[in-house]
Structure formats: C-alpha cells, structure tokens
Write a protein that holds these residues in place. Structure first.
Motif, PDB file in Angstrom:
ATOM      1  N   TRP A 181      -1.949 -20.939 -14.477  1.00  0.00           N
ATOM      2  CA  TRP A 181      -2.174 -21.911 -13.614  1.00  0.00           C
ATOM      3  C   TRP A 181      -3.181 -22.087 -12.593  1.00  0.00           C
ATOM      4  N   THR A 182      -3.947 -23.478 -12.259  1.00  0.00           N
ATOM      5  CA  THR A 182      -5.344 -23.285 -10.938  1.00  0.00           C
ATOM      6  C   THR A 182      -4.690 -24.452 -10.776  1.00  0.00           C
TER       7      THR A 182
ATOM      8  N   SER B 299      -8.707 -29.026  -9.621  1.00  0.00           N
ATOM      9  CA  SER B 299      -9.851 -28.378 -10.049  1.00  0.00           C
ATOM     10  C   SER B 299      -9.685 -28.621 -11.760  1.00  0.00           C
ATOM     11  N   ARG B 300      -8.118 -28.425 -11.998  1.00  0.00           N
ATOM     12  CA  ARG B 300      -8.291 -29.204 -13.898  1.00  0.00           C
ATOM     13  C   ARG B 300      -8.979 -30.226 -13.701  1.00  0.00           C
TER      14      ARG B 300
END
Length: 93
Positions: A76-77, A81-82
């Motif tokens: 996970w980010t 951000s993704r």
C-alpha cells in the motif's frame, strides 16, 4: 502495529449505516451530483479518498475492495501517490 490490526482498526473507525447495514471498511457517500465518493482510513490512520468519483455505488465498492486488497498485500501507498506516479511519463531505456 500489524497490518491486520490496522485494517481492523480502520474498519471500525470508518463504519457507516447504509439502510441498516454496516460497512466493515471505508465510507461511501452520494454527492449532490448523484455520483459516489469512496474513502477509507488507511494504515497511516489518515482518510484517503478515491482519485475520482463513481457513477454507481457498485463501482465505488469495487474500488474500495481493490484498496483493501492492496493494504493486505502490504504494497500500500496512498491513492494520491499512486495516481500521481501513474501520470508520470515513462522513460525510454
């Protein structure tokens, strides 16, 4: 804190009542535009919203399901951000 504990903690924090049913993870709300906005409390204990709104509640639930899978995979980010990384042009090698 262990990832499963964070998910459990986040799920409790983000419960909502939806016609008598409780969501175990995240929050979906219908906007005045009749579209749906999905968000959840992430492992960092901050609220994260989908980068876009959804035409149907089912689509919003699908996005949330995918986010939960990313969290449990420990890859996970934050969604922002993704999304920003996805907009970057790829560099030729």
């Amino acid at each position: 804190m262990h990832k499963a504990a964070l998910i459990s903690h986040a799920g409790r924090m983000a419960r909502e009542t939806d016609h008598g049913k409780q969501r175990s993870f995240g929050y979906i709300r219908r906007l005045p535009s009749k579209r749906y906005q999905a968000s959840y409390i992430g492992p960092d204990l901050a609220r994260h919203a989908a980068p876009d709104t959804f035409e149907t509640k089912l689509d919003a639930e699908g996005w949330m399901r995918d986010e939960r899978k990313i969290i449990t995979s420990e890859e996970w980010t934050p969604p922002k951000s993704r999304a920003a990384a996805a907009r970057l042009p790829s560099r030729p090698y």
